[in-house]
Design an enzyme around this catalytic site. Structure first.
Site: not given
Length: 364
Positions: A188, A230, A273-274, A304
């Protein structure tokens, strides 16, 4: 000339390759449930739930005990150390619950970041000391893959050559140690979305970072068929005023991958990434529909963007179990469809799924 000192036996290679392919088979992706105690605390605070081990356990139990059909969408779950050893209300280990569903269990093994002296607040990854012993123990305790996250930022003179090379080499060293211990490495290298840069700048940096990572993986004799990548999607910085469509994000992302990632890599599982849950799904769907050659499985490794709606539905209340699990299953199915280029956006009245999940300088 054949390599004089082979890093892995043919049996080790076969096992690693089979595990990697299994995780991303047929539209499957990864649930990243490896948030640290502090990060999980921030999430719980937003829904006014106290950050206790029991509350963390209860929420994760809801995710892991959904209907077994979730295994058609989720091929692997990344756990935090605490979660690997937690149990459900009946005393059954979470890792055993997941394995019985046919889901591969993974573990987060990096220990966060440390400053790189002489740079503009850039970082390198910690956790190489004692890593082989920890890998061996986690393998014994049921893990079959593991994650290692490096963080690079776009800013004034960033990422520097030093930061790119240091993080690439650390990622490669960790990947080699993982494979020696029978764990598939999830590599990642995240170019974080903090900043006001445009998408073209992100593409340029992402290509430089990925090229360095795969050069380092080659130098360290890492078996690519037994790895997964990733990466970030290629997007503009969070503060950029110019907006891009999912199709533009897809073209920039697949172009960057096409230029840097060998076809030997079985799967690429994007981080969110949000992004909001819905944006993460729409972008993944567009990536799979992008009219460029795609020799790898293009899937997801979302934290998330798989959990936000479920967390909002739960609110810390046991009576919300059904709504919580339905919200999680809905996002898992949507992303599985997107990983096959089959997601149809129906419009979302659910505010949790369209809310930005961006956190500046995000850490797990």
């Amino acid at each position: 000339m054949a390599h004089q000192f082979p890093a892995l036996t043919s049996e080790q290679k076969k096992a690693l390759s089979e595990t990697a392919r299994r995780i991303v088979a047929n539209g499957k992706g990864i649930l990243a449930a490896d948030e640290s105690v502090g990060t999980m605390g921030n999430r719980l605070q937003r829904i006014k739930v106290e950050n206790t081990e029991e509350n963390r356990r209860q929420f994760r139990e809801l995710l892991f005990t959904v209907d077994s059909s979730v295994s058609q969408s989720i091929g692997g779950v990344i756990l935090f150390h605490e979660t690997l050893y937690q149990k459900d209300g009946q005393g059954k280990l979470f890792r055993d619950i997941l394995k019985e569903k046919g889901i591969v269990v993974g573990i987060k093994l990096d220990q966060g970041v440390a400053p790189l002296a002489g740079t503009n607040k850039e970082t390198t990854v910690q956790g190489l000391d004692g890593l082989s012993e920890r890998c061996a123990q986690y393998k014994k305790d049921g893990a079959d893959f593991g994650k290692w996250r490096a963080v690079l930022k776009i800013d004034n003179q960033c990422p520097s050559h030093l930061a790119i090379q240091e993080n690439a080499n650390t990622l490669a060293r960790y990947a080699s140690i993982y494979q020696q211990n029978g764990l598939v490495p999830i590599v990642e290298p995240e170019v974080i979305p903090d900043g006001s840069h445009d998408m073209e700048h992100c593409q340029y940096v992402t290509e430089k970072v990925l090229a360095a990572v795969y050069k380092a993986l080659n130098d360290h004799h890492v078996y690519l068929e037994g790895t997964l990548l990733k990466p970030n999607m290629v997007t503009a910085g969070h503060a950029c005023t110019k907006k891009y469509t999912p199709e533009q994000v897809a073209m920039a992302t697949v172009t960057a991958l096409h230029r840097t990632v060998p076809a030997a890599v079985p799967g690429i599982c994007f981080l969110s990434g949000g992004m909001s849950e819905e944006d993460a799904t729409l972008n993944l769907n567009a990536i799979n529909l992008c009219p460029l050659p795609k020799p790898w499985k293009l899937s997801f490794s979302y934290g998330r963007a798989l959990q936000a709606s479920a967390l909002a539905a739960w609110g810390g209340k046991a009576e919300n179990k059904k709504a919580t699990q339905e919200a999680f299953m809905k996002r898992a199915l949507a992303n599985s469809q997107a990983a096959k280029g089959q997601y149809v956006h129906m419009g979302s009245s659910d505010s949790a799924s369209t809310q930005s999940l961006f956190t500046a300088s995000y850490t797990y």
